[in-house]
Enzyme design. Sequence first.
Site, PDB file in Angstrom:
ATOM      1  N   CYS A 388       0.880  -1.381  -0.094  1.00 47.19           N
ATOM      2  CA  CYS A 388      -0.026   0.049  -0.282  1.00 47.19           C
ATOM      3  C   CYS A 388       0.892   1.354  -0.253  1.00 47.19           C
ATOM      4  O   CYS A 388       1.381   1.511  -0.996  1.00 47.19           O
ATOM      5  CB  CYS A 388      -0.953  -0.224   1.119  1.00 47.19           C
ATOM      6  SG  CYS A 388      -2.520   0.962   0.824  1.00 47.19           S
ATOM      7  N   HIS A 525      -3.640  -5.184   0.494  1.00 43.91           N
ATOM      8  CA  HIS A 525      -3.035  -5.546   1.650  1.00 43.91           C
ATOM      9  C   HIS A 525      -3.092  -7.136   1.640  1.00 43.91           C
ATOM     10  O   HIS A 525      -4.008  -7.599   2.352  1.00 43.91           O
ATOM     11  CB  HIS A 525      -3.854  -5.018   2.762  1.00 43.91           C
ATOM     12  CG  HIS A 525      -3.570  -3.606   3.168  1.00 43.91           C
ATOM     13  ND1 HIS A 525      -2.367  -3.133   3.681  1.00 43.91           N
ATOM     14  CD2 HIS A 525      -4.186  -2.435   2.696  1.00 43.91           C
ATOM     15  CE1 HIS A 525      -2.402  -1.864   3.745  1.00 43.91           C
ATOM     16  NE2 HIS A 525      -3.620  -1.260   3.379  1.00 43.91           N
ATOM     17  N   GLU A 527      -1.702  -9.231   3.531  1.00 43.60           N
ATOM     18  CA  GLU A 527      -1.408  -9.524   4.659  1.00 43.60           C
ATOM     19  C   GLU A 527      -2.909 -10.288   5.278  1.00 43.60           C
ATOM     20  O   GLU A 527      -2.934 -10.990   6.100  1.00 43.60           O
ATOM     21  CB  GLU A 527      -0.800  -8.892   5.771  1.00 43.60           C
ATOM     22  CG  GLU A 527      -1.506  -7.667   6.226  1.00 43.60           C
ATOM     23  CD  GLU A 527      -1.254  -6.168   5.231  1.00 43.60           C
ATOM     24  OE1 GLU A 527      -1.062  -6.614   3.999  1.00 43.60           O
ATOM     25  OE2 GLU A 527      -1.304  -5.272   5.720  1.00 43.60           O
TER      26      GLU A 527
HETATM   27  N1  GLN Z   1      -1.900   6.825   2.732  1.00 45.38           N
HETATM   28  C1  GLN Z   1      -1.923   5.903   1.623  1.00 45.38           C
HETATM   29  C2  GLN Z   1      -3.239   6.271   0.778  1.00 45.38           C
HETATM   30  O1  GLN Z   1      -4.346   6.622   1.470  1.00 45.38           O
HETATM   31  C3  GLN Z   1      -1.826   4.693   1.745  1.00 45.38           C
HETATM   32  C4  GLN Z   1      -2.767   3.815   2.497  1.00 45.38           C
HETATM   33  C5  GLN Z   1      -2.276   2.525   3.328  1.00 45.38           C
HETATM   34  O2  GLN Z   1      -1.182   2.321   3.244  1.00 45.38           O
HETATM   35  N2  GLN Z   1      -3.224   1.580   3.711  1.00 45.38           N
HETATM   36  O3  GLN Z   1      -3.521   5.757  -0.227  1.00 45.38           O
END
Ligand code: GLN
Length: 553
Positions: A388, A525, A527
């Site tokens: 992410c 994600h 995970e």
């Molecule tokens: N801050 C970033 C976004 O809003 C990444 C978010 C995250 O890593 N879950 O896109």
Amino acid sequence: MKPANTSYRTKFIFITGGVLSSLGKGLAAASIGALLESRGLTVTFQKLDPYINVDPGTMNPFQHGEVYVTDDGAECDLDMGHYERYTNAVMAQKNNYTSGRIYYSVITKERRGEYLGGTVQVIPHITDEIKNAILQMDGSVDFAIIEIGGTIGDIESLPFLEAIRQFRFDRGRQNTLFIHVTLVPYIKTAGEVKTKPTQHSVKELRAIGIQPDILLCRTEKNLTSELKAKIALFCNVPTDAVITARDVKSIYEVPVHFHREGLDDKILELLNVWTGAPRIEPWEELMHRIQHPAHRVTIGIIGKYVELTESYKSLHEALVHGGLANDARVDLRYVSAEDLEARDDVGELLAGCQGILVPGGFGERGVRGKIKAISFAREQKIPFFGICLGMQLAVVEFARSIAGMNDANSTEFDLTTGHPVIYLMKEWFDYRTGQIQVRDEKSDKGGTLRLGSYPCQLAPSTLALAAYQQEEIFERHRHRYEFNPEFRQALTDKGLIISGTSPDNTLAEIVELADHPWFLGCQFHPEFKSKPMKPHPLFREFVRAALQHAGSS
Ligand code: GLN
């Protein structure tokens, strides 16, 4: 008590906690689920959290640990992660309620006039709302395991406890079971374990009308039969319903230990359920593999919440699973992104890490340190996994270092950059809801995230396809910003590989680098979907690459 009605399919197991928090109620619930599944029964879970926030989406991970995300895009308690990791149950919005959400719904109904001018009260209106939430679990599974957050004695959890007390009244003993997780501390100076806190906690429960059927006693030492008899007598439960829940090295040992203590037999006996013998071997085999790994590898996690591993719960577990798939123990080294930022000797801080992982995150703190770590991993050819925010920063790093876009950035951190390689899509088509979403930098923080499961198409001859072995995958998202398609051509011309995209090819979901042993960043994600019995392919391959790196360096 009403006569037991045997026509109900679903039996409800309620889990409460006493003495203090962090006794592992969630893991106990998940382990019970695993044991019931090992007998061919179907299970689901629900977590009822007493706090007032409507969901934990906006809560600080420092305070509350990780925000877990389900396929349907619920931002929920991290215990939901345990439930999914230990069983086949699929969690969704309806599996996690907070007091806030319950009250919100009651107040909304009141405003709509649904209570026809009546006085709206905790009993019966709030308790009915809670019971209706619980009843959503009814009918589709053999067992619904309902965990009540908080500790007995808290003011906040009272309506939930009253609701489950009534629930037994409604459904009868054959269909409901109360399990209380409590602490039996070992007091060094006395050289013995103490049962008093448990006695008091059970006394408190009984005062509100709940007599626990089974006690799960968290303890450092095994409880002797004399001690169990003492607890049984004082707490009014049969001796064989006092279960030792000993501290264990790995959380995945818990189902086996519970089984050896006779917990699943007792549950089924009390609920009058007959099943075949449990298939506990996969858990025993898993326990053996955890205890006797052939290899060892160290992964550096570059994060903001390094002090609190709860904030990276699923990530931590997914790396353990990746290790299991490679017969390796994974040692996690949390490295503070801010330390990296402040110092020049990145190599020294990351020395000994055979793989580097930059996890998800929000906000600018530590971003420069994370980018430094990414440069280091890219240049030193150390396996790198960006998740992410980690993926977004890998794109920023590449744009700056390789594509000559010195001011490249995410508009989350710099609104005026000439190279917004990561940006906020003002308008986008939400596959899950089938609607066009509109937003800008000033939009509310809630409700503007891309949340939940989305499809992703993998490109041939990529690390991603080699890992997943299938072209279409589904992964869970929780972010606001995206790879900016305006820069796609320029960056791919310089060698960035886009190995996964949304099916319409507009959103870049996975990036990779050629000329590197393993460098992959994903917008989702992964995970959240890894299980000990089914390690996630990307974690499996990342750990494999790290092991190879360890072997070659
Ligand atoms: N801050 C970033 C976004 O809003 C990444 C978010 C995250 O890593 N879950 O896109």
